[in-house]
Design an enzyme around this catalytic site. Sequence first.
Site, PDB file in Angstrom:
ATOM      1  N   ARG A  40      56.450  24.959 -44.587  1.00  0.00           N
ATOM      2  CA  ARG A  40      57.060  25.741 -43.515  1.00  0.00           C
ATOM      3  C   ARG A  40      56.087  26.859 -43.149  1.00  0.00           C
ATOM      4  O   ARG A  40      55.082  27.073 -43.806  1.00  0.00           O
ATOM      5  CB  ARG A  40      58.462  26.234 -43.850  1.00  0.00           C
ATOM      6  CG  ARG A  40      58.763  26.628 -45.246  1.00  0.00           C
ATOM      7  CD  ARG A  40      58.022  27.843 -45.767  1.00  0.00           C
ATOM      8  NE  ARG A  40      58.144  28.985 -44.884  1.00  0.00           N
ATOM      9  CZ  ARG A  40      57.309  30.010 -44.864  1.00  0.00           C
ATOM     10  NH1 ARG A  40      56.249  30.037 -45.686  1.00  0.00           N
ATOM     11  NH2 ARG A  40      57.457  31.015 -44.046  1.00  0.00           N
ATOM     12  N   ALA A  62      54.646  28.528 -39.234  1.00  0.00           N
ATOM     13  CA  ALA A  62      54.145  27.858 -38.030  1.00  0.00           C
ATOM     14  C   ALA A  62      52.786  27.156 -38.213  1.00  0.00           C
ATOM     15  O   ALA A  62      52.670  25.946 -37.948  1.00  0.00           O
ATOM     16  CB  ALA A  62      54.111  28.859 -36.876  1.00  0.00           C
ATOM     17  N   ARG A  74      60.931  20.234 -35.843  1.00  0.00           N
ATOM     18  CA  ARG A  74      61.323  21.642 -35.681  1.00  0.00           C
ATOM     19  C   ARG A  74      60.874  22.090 -34.289  1.00  0.00           C
ATOM     20  O   ARG A  74      59.718  21.891 -33.921  1.00  0.00           O
ATOM     21  CB  ARG A  74      60.690  22.514 -36.779  1.00  0.00           C
ATOM     22  CG  ARG A  74      61.122  22.096 -38.191  1.00  0.00           C
ATOM     23  CD  ARG A  74      60.787  23.157 -39.221  1.00  0.00           C
ATOM     24  NE  ARG A  74      61.635  24.324 -39.075  1.00  0.00           N
ATOM     25  CZ  ARG A  74      61.424  25.487 -39.720  1.00  0.00           C
ATOM     26  NH1 ARG A  74      60.378  25.606 -40.527  1.00  0.00           N
ATOM     27  NH2 ARG A  74      62.227  26.517 -39.543  1.00  0.00           N
ATOM     28  N   ASP A  87      56.102  32.600 -34.534  1.00  0.00           N
ATOM     29  CA  ASP A  87      56.232  31.141 -34.378  1.00  0.00           C
ATOM     30  C   ASP A  87      55.837  30.686 -32.982  1.00  0.00           C
ATOM     31  O   ASP A  87      55.425  29.530 -32.788  1.00  0.00           O
ATOM     32  CB  ASP A  87      57.661  30.697 -34.690  1.00  0.00           C
ATOM     33  CG  ASP A  87      57.878  30.731 -36.194  1.00  0.00           C
ATOM     34  OD1 ASP A  87      58.187  31.811 -36.717  1.00  0.00           O
ATOM     35  OD2 ASP A  87      57.674  29.684 -36.838  1.00  0.00           O
TER      36      ASP A  87
HETATM   37  O1  MRU Z   1      61.551  28.780 -41.017  1.00  0.00           O
HETATM   38  P1  MRU Z   1      60.152  29.098 -41.436  1.00  0.00           P
HETATM   39  O2  MRU Z   1      60.062  29.496 -42.871  1.00  0.00           O
HETATM   40  O3  MRU Z   1      59.168  28.027 -41.058  1.00  0.00           O
HETATM   41  O4  MRU Z   1      59.785  30.380 -40.582  1.00  0.00           O
HETATM   42  C1  MRU Z   1      58.533  30.977 -40.746  1.00  0.00           C
HETATM   43  C2  MRU Z   1      58.339  32.209 -39.955  1.00  0.00           C
HETATM   44  O5  MRU Z   1      59.171  32.617 -39.166  1.00  0.00           O
HETATM   45  C3  MRU Z   1      57.003  32.870 -40.096  1.00  0.00           C
HETATM   46  O6  MRU Z   1      57.123  34.266 -40.031  1.00  0.00           O
HETATM   47  C4  MRU Z   1      56.080  32.399 -38.968  1.00  0.00           C
HETATM   48  O7  MRU Z   1      56.067  31.007 -38.934  1.00  0.00           O
HETATM   49  C5  MRU Z   1      54.719  32.905 -39.111  1.00  0.00           C
HETATM   50  S1  MRU Z   1      53.850  32.084 -40.393  1.00  0.00           S
HETATM   51  C6  MRU Z   1      52.269  32.618 -40.440  1.00  0.00           C
END
Ligand code: MRU
Length: 340
Positions: free
Chosen positions: A48, A50, A91, A239
Site C-alpha cells: 500500500r 501510492a 484501488r 495519493d
Molecule cells: O490506504 P493506503 O495505506 O494505501 O494510503 C496511503 C496514503 O494515504 C499515503 O499517505 C500516500 O499514499 C502517500 S505514500 C508515499
Amino acid sequence: MTSVIAPVRWTGERLVLLDQTLLPGRELEREYTRWEDVAEAIRALVVRGAPAIGVAAAFGVALAARQSAASTGEALLADLETAIKGLASTRPTAVNLFWALERMRGVAAGLSQGSVAQARTRLAAEAEAILAEDVAANRALGDHGAVLVPSGARILTHCNAGALATAGYGTALGIVRSAHAQGKVALLWVDETRPVMQGSRLTAWECVREGIPHRVIADVVAASVMARGQVDLVVTGADRIAANGDTANKIGTYALAVLAKHHGVPFYVAAPCSTIDPSIASGAEIVIEERDAAEVRRIGPQQTAPEASPVYNPAFDVTPAELIAAIVTERGVFRPPYRF
Ligand code: MRU
C-alpha cells in the site's frame, strides 16, 4: 531481512512483497508469480502507499507477460491488456497506479513487432526502472524538503508515507529521514491513523528501525499538541495531486491541514511527480475509495462497533491547495500558484 526497507522486490522471476498487514508484529515476505495475486495483494493492503502500489502493479504486468502462453505479439498485447485492466481496478485514488500501468502499456505497445521473449525481458526491465526511479525521486525530494525543517524540529505526520509506502526511503518520511540525518529532528509525532493504523503500525515501525525520535499519538491528540506549541511543521504524503495543488491523501489529512492553519503551523505535502495528475483541474475530480465497513467496526479481532451499525469508511480526503504551504517533489519545492 536486510537493513534497507524494501517493500517491493523483484527476483528476476518473482515479485516479493513485505506483507504490511502483519506489521509491526511479523516481518513476512510473500512471493508472487501471477498478476491476479498481485492485484489481490494491492486490494488487501499487503502492499500500500501510492508509489508502492504503482511499482507493484508494474511488476504485475511483467508477471502477466511471463504467464501468457501467447506466441505472437498481438496475442501477448491482448493478455497484457486484461492484466492492466484488472490491476487498474484494485484501488481508484492513487494516481501512481494508473501512471505506472500507462507506462507499462506504452512499452508493451512499442514492442508489438519483437518476439514474445524480448517483450517479457523489456517489461520486467521497465518495472525495475520504475522502482529505481522512485527511490531516486524520494531521496531527492527528501533533501529538498529537509531545507524546510528548522533545527530542533517537532514534526507531525499522518499515515505512512515512508519506505514502506514507496519503492524505498519514503516521501514525507523521506524528508524526516533526510532532516534526521542532518541532526535537525527533535521529535516526530506519529498519528496512529485510524482505521487501518498505518501511522502506529508502519511509520512507528520505520522510526524504531531508523532510530528516529518519535511518539505515537491517537489522531484526536493532534489539535492538543498544536495548541500547546509542540508542532513546528506538518508533513504528509499524497495519493493524487490535482493541477491546482488540491491533494488527496489518507483520511484525516484534511482535518490536520485545517488544524495547522488555525495554529499557524506550516503544512507541507511530499510526493514524487508521478503523484501529480495534470489531467484534473481540482480535487473535486478525484475519486475517493470507500473501503470495507469491517475496518471501522473492528480493530484486529476486537469488535469496536456493533456489527449491525452502518459505517461510512472513505479511505482518503482532499486537502484544498489553500491550506498547503508547499508541495515538495524531486524537482524541488513548489509554492502556490502551482506550475508543476
Ligand atoms: O490506504 P493506503 O495505506 O494505501 O494510503 C496511503 C496514503 O494515504 C499515503 O499517505 C500516500 O499514499 C502517500 S505514500 C508515499
